[in-house]
Design a protein around this motif. Structure first.
Motif, PDB file in Angstrom:
ATOM      1  N   ALA A   1       0.832  -1.202   0.000  1.00  0.00           N
ATOM      2  CA  ALA A   1       0.000   0.000   0.000  1.00  0.00           C
ATOM      3  C   ALA A   1       0.862   1.246   0.000  1.00  0.00           C
ATOM      4  O   ALA A   1       0.520   2.262  -0.627  1.00  0.00           O
ATOM      5  CB  ALA A   1      -0.930  -0.006   1.217  1.00  0.00           C
ATOM      6  N   ASP A   2       1.989   1.176   0.677  1.00  0.00           N
ATOM      7  CA  ASP A   2       2.845   2.352   0.781  1.00  0.00           C
ATOM      8  C   ASP A   2       3.420   2.768  -0.566  1.00  0.00           C
ATOM      9  O   ASP A   2       3.802   3.926  -0.748  1.00  0.00           O
ATOM     10  CB  ASP A   2       3.977   2.082   1.776  1.00  0.00           C
TER      11      ASP A   2
ATOM     12  N   ARG B   1      -6.882  -6.457  -5.905  1.00  0.00           N
ATOM     13  CA  ARG B   1      -8.187  -5.811  -6.080  1.00  0.00           C
ATOM     14  C   ARG B   1      -8.520  -4.912  -4.895  1.00  0.00           C
ATOM     15  O   ARG B   1      -9.017  -3.781  -5.067  1.00  0.00           O
ATOM     16  CB  ARG B   1      -9.259  -6.894  -6.243  1.00  0.00           C
ATOM     17  N   MET B   2      -8.220  -5.371  -3.692  1.00  0.00           N
ATOM     18  CA  MET B   2      -8.531  -4.567  -2.513  1.00  0.00           C
ATOM     19  C   MET B   2      -7.647  -3.326  -2.428  1.00  0.00           C
ATOM     20  O   MET B   2      -8.105  -2.253  -2.006  1.00  0.00           O
ATOM     21  CB  MET B   2      -8.411  -5.429  -1.251  1.00  0.00           C
ATOM     22  N   LEU B   3      -6.392  -3.439  -2.831  1.00  0.00           N
ATOM     23  CA  LEU B   3      -5.529  -2.259  -2.875  1.00  0.00           C
ATOM     24  C   LEU B   3      -6.080  -1.235  -3.869  1.00  0.00           C
ATOM     25  O   LEU B   3      -6.079  -0.027  -3.608  1.00  0.00           O
ATOM     26  CB  LEU B   3      -4.104  -2.653  -3.255  1.00  0.00           C
TER      27      LEU B   3
ATOM     28  N   HIS C   1     -10.014   6.400  -4.754  1.00  0.00           N
ATOM     29  CA  HIS C   1     -10.450   7.768  -4.495  1.00  0.00           C
ATOM     30  C   HIS C   1      -9.652   8.455  -3.381  1.00  0.00           C
ATOM     31  O   HIS C   1      -9.873   9.634  -3.118  1.00  0.00           O
ATOM     32  CB  HIS C   1     -11.938   7.790  -4.126  1.00  0.00           C
ATOM     33  N   ASP C   2      -8.777   7.713  -2.732  1.00  0.00           N
ATOM     34  CA  ASP C   2      -8.038   8.262  -1.593  1.00  0.00           C
ATOM     35  C   ASP C   2      -6.544   8.022  -1.793  1.00  0.00           C
ATOM     36  O   ASP C   2      -6.086   6.874  -1.748  1.00  0.00           O
ATOM     37  CB  ASP C   2      -8.513   7.583  -0.303  1.00  0.00           C
TER      38      ASP C   2
ATOM     39  N   LEU D   1      -8.116  -1.096   3.915  1.00  0.00           N
ATOM     40  CA  LEU D   1      -6.778  -1.597   4.241  1.00  0.00           C
ATOM     41  C   LEU D   1      -6.781  -2.412   5.529  1.00  0.00           C
ATOM     42  O   LEU D   1      -5.987  -3.348   5.680  1.00  0.00           O
ATOM     43  CB  LEU D   1      -5.798  -0.428   4.354  1.00  0.00           C
ATOM     44  N   ALA D   2      -7.655  -2.080   6.456  1.00  0.00           N
ATOM     45  CA  ALA D   2      -7.758  -2.856   7.691  1.00  0.00           C
ATOM     46  C   ALA D   2      -8.447  -4.192   7.463  1.00  0.00           C
ATOM     47  O   ALA D   2      -8.101  -5.206   8.091  1.00  0.00           O
ATOM     48  CB  ALA D   2      -8.505  -2.049   8.753  1.00  0.00           C
TER      49      ALA D   2
END
Length: 209
Positions: free
Chosen positions: A105-106, A171-173, A179-180, A188-189
């Protein structure tokens, strides 16, 4: 990497090569790829268009090389976040998966151009094979860690789940960062929770005849 790209050998040329890539990545933060030109890249990088063409035949080759470097970074990141000392610091499989998800994610937050290319630029066909290989290696390494350190059964089913887990995580990433630019914290949690439950779910029963 495109066979048309000329990889430099001398230090000064390597610096120019790297500057073209970093400049392109920075421009992609604000300029759509379709509107970007080699002239603009060269000017922003402080060189002539001719100097850029010494290394890249067109902007597509620059993009391909940039994405290639990101995929290589994906593999270096995999090695870092699954290193023995990193795994040993995790008290549960879910915490381990959370660290892996957060590491990837980073990249959306910190790599210039990465988020824009992810959502707005067509995938480079020449890199499809490398992308598949990166996903395969991530799946294999995460599965290996879960088996060795967290008691996951090493079966054909859990190996299959590892491959699908990479697809789910990707897909979740995408959902988290659509939008963020900092990533939706709820998505992410939830991602490591979903992945952990999936990996450790009971084996499927054989289908009835």
């Amino acid at each position: 990497m495109s066979p048309l790209v000329r990889e430099p050998q001398q230090q000064r040329s390597r610096e120019k090569f790297a500057r073209i890539l970093s400049t392109t990545a920075g421009l992609l933060e604000t300029v759509p790829f379709e509107q970007l030109s080699t002239k603009q890249i060269a000017a922003e990088a402080g060189m002539s268009v001719g100097a850029l063409y010494r290394f890249f035949p067109d902007k597509e080759a620059v993009l391909e090389t940039l994405e290639h470097s990101w995929m290589e970074g994906d593999l270096r990141l995999l090695a870092a976040c699954t290193a023995p000392e990193e795994v040993a610091a995790c008290t549960s499989s879910e915490q381990f998966l959370a660290r892996v998800v957060e590491a990837y994610a980073d990249r959306f937050r910190t790599l210039p151009g990465y988020r824009h290319v992810w959502f707005h630029v067509a995938k480079v066909p020449a890199l499809a094979g490398m992308g598949d290989e990166v996903d395969r290696r991530i799946a294999e390494r995460v599965h290996e860690v879960l088996v060795e350190s967290f008691g996951l059964a090493d079966t054909a089913e859990t190996r299959r789940r590892a491959g699908l887990a990479v697809v789910l995580a990707t897909r979740m990433l995408g959902m988290a960062f659509l939008h963020d630019p900092q990533g939706d914290p709820d998505v992410l949690a939830d991602a490591p929770l979903i992945l952990d439950r999936y990996f450790f779910a009971p084996p499927r029963r054989p289908a009835a005849d």
